[in-house]
Design a protein around this motif. Structure first.
Motif, mmCIF file in Angstrom:
data_model
loop_
_atom_site.group_PDB
_atom_site.id
_atom_site.type_symbol
_atom_site.label_atom_id
_atom_site.label_comp_id
_atom_site.label_asym_id
_atom_site.label_seq_id
_atom_site.Cartn_x
_atom_site.Cartn_y
_atom_site.Cartn_z
ATOM 1 N N GLU A 61 37.782 30.808 31.113
ATOM 2 C CA GLU A 61 39.002 30.853 30.308
ATOM 3 C C GLU A 61 39.310 29.460 29.768
ATOM 4 N N GLU A 62 39.950 29.410 28.619
ATOM 5 C CA GLU A 62 40.089 28.162 27.867
ATOM 6 C C GLU A 62 40.810 27.073 28.649
ATOM 7 N N GLN A 119 37.105 34.362 29.686
ATOM 8 C CA GLN A 119 37.451 34.897 28.373
ATOM 9 C C GLN A 119 36.303 35.754 27.863
#
Length: 655
Positions: free
Chosen positions: A471-472, A493
């Protein structure tokens, strides 16, 4: 040997750490010559930060829990981990603009700038206590705070042994922590109450060269000749008889002296079981709970009951959070009846399966389990099948109805984004949500599923998610290459699957209206024998009282206490000779009428009524009959009806 266990932010402030409570007891009982204390740095932080900012209880809850999938809590302490008060602030701002309210953005940046000072103070305090070993637990958004503390402790006192463990250190995650952060001497992966004491014993025996002594501790990460070594994970979970009760010494005393005491009511954390008996058979596709060990195992009923009573008596606290991922069904007939008979007015929260029946829910309510989390997630059977939940949409609605009737408060989430779902799966549910306003709504608007490590969606790309990336928020929290982040991360993600934004917006508009009107909404029924009276106060329905007087309708309503298809309902009804001439079309017409009036919910060809029974049935029945007899004497020819009236008809004043 002096052992100090450190509980850094963002551990919840209303709960003692179960993990550290168990480890404290395991050290005290299993490591001769060792003493163990817990430093509640999460509570220390609340006092420290409120002296410097306008920080509130709501802020702590946000960074500890609400912002988990955004990673705000971990980013806040990344500045302390990397000794840079401006660590990746520009990247955080760019990604989070539009995702955070302006006030949350300001608070995140303010905390990010000043928390290095707090970590430095905690590290100095730890060093002043002169422990031989410091154990740091890491769960949810605790990772960077724990790592930062370990780094500063090691810098101030290189001779202190640092050990990390917890949910963020399971399997590949723990190996990545140990590989990338050399100031962490050891990482315990998996269940720690056996591995941690063994590590301490090895350190006692060979404090200067423990590497050989720790090579056979399952799951442990250590260093040999400067290189990180990850021992193979345990081949199986601990037996339930080996799971120790926690020792919460010091937590309640420290909370009483903290500003946090004005924010929260403390709760005890109790544990009866680990793993998930449903997940062993059908692992819900999106669920990453239980990490390396899904196998369900539970303490004996006598052991669990005694632990509950001992904790309540010792700490004089009646609120309890049961951390079990799913209730051991044996406890319904063993532990819970004993709690009911104990005289303790316990208030408990636990996770259950959504297909539990009303009598079982009543046992929970009578035992004080007033908060339940049944894992509902959707009200559509096809989407639930995609999750491998093992329940239907009507069963989930029945759960909400029966929980309302038995006095249980239901905590649940509505999820979307499953590969294979379509708008057609959601539209019938969206149309019917106004009928459910009297039942517990989801805790928030519908959320797109996150891809979690250990879940089938993570492990089995054939289910619909490929090319997963961390995830970012991991990218602007850690200074690590993506391949290392892939092992460190828990949330990933992936391309969006399932329904599009138009359907999501309609769903969330309906859920928003549900939440808005829930407090004032009512729907109940009273069964008076020869008739059933329903009373409604819901935003989208103009009828107020509905009296079912046709024996066929009364019998059908009673059967719809459980989900039925029209065919099954017709078969059961016409088994009574009195209804032998009724057709399946008659049944369908009745069901369509009740669905239109918000009396029944339908999904996947099944129907269930959604009206909880009114409270105090006997008193209501007496009051109603007295009223009916008085009216009948004055108006003997009044006709009873099965249709709704615009104004309330003479009927009990139901809540």
């Amino acid at each position: 040997m002096r052992v100090l266990l450190l509980n850094m932010p963002w551990s919840p402030i209303d709960l003692p750490s179960l993990a550290l409570g168990i480890l404290k007891r395991s050290v005290d009982e299993r490591v001769p010559g060792a003493t163990c204390e817990v430093l509640h740095a999460n509570l220390e932080f609340t006092d420290w930060i409120t002296e410097r900012t306008e920080f509130s209880a709501e802020d702590y809850e946000y960074f500890a829990l609400s912002s988990y999938f955004l990673g705000c809590g971990d980013w806040v302490f990344s500045s302390a981990l990397y000794d840079d008060p401006a660590w990746k602030t520009a990247e955080f701002t760019e990604v989070m603009t539009g995702k955070l309210r302006a006030s949350r953005m300001r608070m995140s940046k303010q905390l990010h700038e000043i928390v290095p000072e707090f970590v430095e103070e905690i590290a100095r305090r730890v060093v002043d206590l002169a422990p031989d070993v410091v154990g740091l637990t890491s769960t949810f958004q605790q990772n960077t705070a724990a790592l930062a503390a370990a780094r500063h402790i090691k810098r101030l006192a290189p001779g202190i042994v640092t050990v990390m463990g917890g949910a963020n250190c399971d399997a590949e995650q723990g190996a990545a922590v140990h590989r990338n952060f050399p100031f962490v001497d050891f990482v315990v992966r998996g269940e720690g109450e056996e591995a941690f004491p063994r590590l301490l014993q090895a350190l006692q025996q060979a404090p200067d060269a423990p590497s050989g002594a720790v090579a056979d501790i399952p799951g442990l990460c250590h260093r040999a000749d400067g290189a990180s070594v990850a021992n193979p994970m345990p081949t199986g979970p601990m037996p339930p008889s080996a799971i120790l009760p926690p020792d919460y010494s010091g937590y309640f005393e420290r909370l009483a002296a903290s500003v946090a005491r004005n924010w929260v009511e403390p709760k005890l954390v109790v544990e009866g079981a680990r793993g998930c008996w449903w997940g062993e058979k059908h692992h819900c596709t999106f669920c990453g709970l239980n990490g390396s060990f899904m196998q369900f195992r539970s303490k004996s009923p006598d052991t669990f009951y005694q632990e509950i009573m001992d904790l309540a008596e010792r700490h004089r606290v009646l609120d309890m959070y049961v951390v079990d991922n799913i209730l051991d069904m044996r406890y319904l007939s063993t532990v819970l009846p004993r709690i009911i008979d104990s005289g303790y007015d316990l208030r408990m929260h636990i996770e259950i399966k959504a297909n539990m029946r009303r009598p079982q829910l009543q046992v929970l309510a009578d035992a004080g389990l007033i908060y339940v989390q049944p894992g509902i997630e959707s009200l559509n059977s096809r989407v639930l099948d995609l999750m491998d939940k093992g329940v239907s949409g009507c069963q989930n609605v029945r759960m909400l109805r029966d929980a309302a009737e038995t006095g249980l408060s239901v905590s649940w989430n509505y999820l979307h984004g499953f590969p294979g779902e379509t708008a057609e799966d959601y539209e019938p549910v969206i149309r019917q949500l106004p009928a459910l306003e009297h039942l517990n709504p989801p805790v928030d608007l519908s959320a797109r599923i996150a891809i979690e490590r250990f879940s089938p969606y993570f492990n089995r790309p054939e289910l619909g998610f490929t090319g997963l990336r961390p995830e970012e928020h991991y990218l602007f929290t850690y200074d690590l290459p993506e391949e290392e982040l892939h092992d460190l991360a828990y949330v990933f993600q992936a391309p969006e699957r399932g329904i599009g934004s138009a359907t999501v917006n309609r769903l969330n508009d309906a859920i928003g209206a549900w939440k808005k009107h829930h407090t004032d909404a009512r729907l109940t029924h009273t069964d008076l024998g020869d008739e059933i009276v329903l009373v409604s106060r819901r935003h989208s329905f103009d009828w107020r009282t509905l009296r079912l007087t046709d024996p066929f309708a009364v019998a059908a309503f009673r059967l719809l206490d459980q989900p039925h298809s029209p065919k099954a309902l017709h078969r059961k009804l016409t088994a009574d000779p009195a209804f032998g001439d009724r057709t399946e079309r008659d049944v369908r017409d009745l069901l369509e009428e009740w669905t239109a009036k918000g009396v029944a919910f339908t999904d996947a060809g099944q129907y269930v009524h959604i009206a909880p029974a009114s409270v105090n049935q006997d008193l209501l029945r007496l009051d109603y009959m007295r009223h009916v007899h008085t009216r009948a004497a004055a108006e003997p020819d009044e006709e009873r009806t099965t249709t709704a009236s615009a104004a309330p008809a003479p009927a009990p004043a139901l809540p």
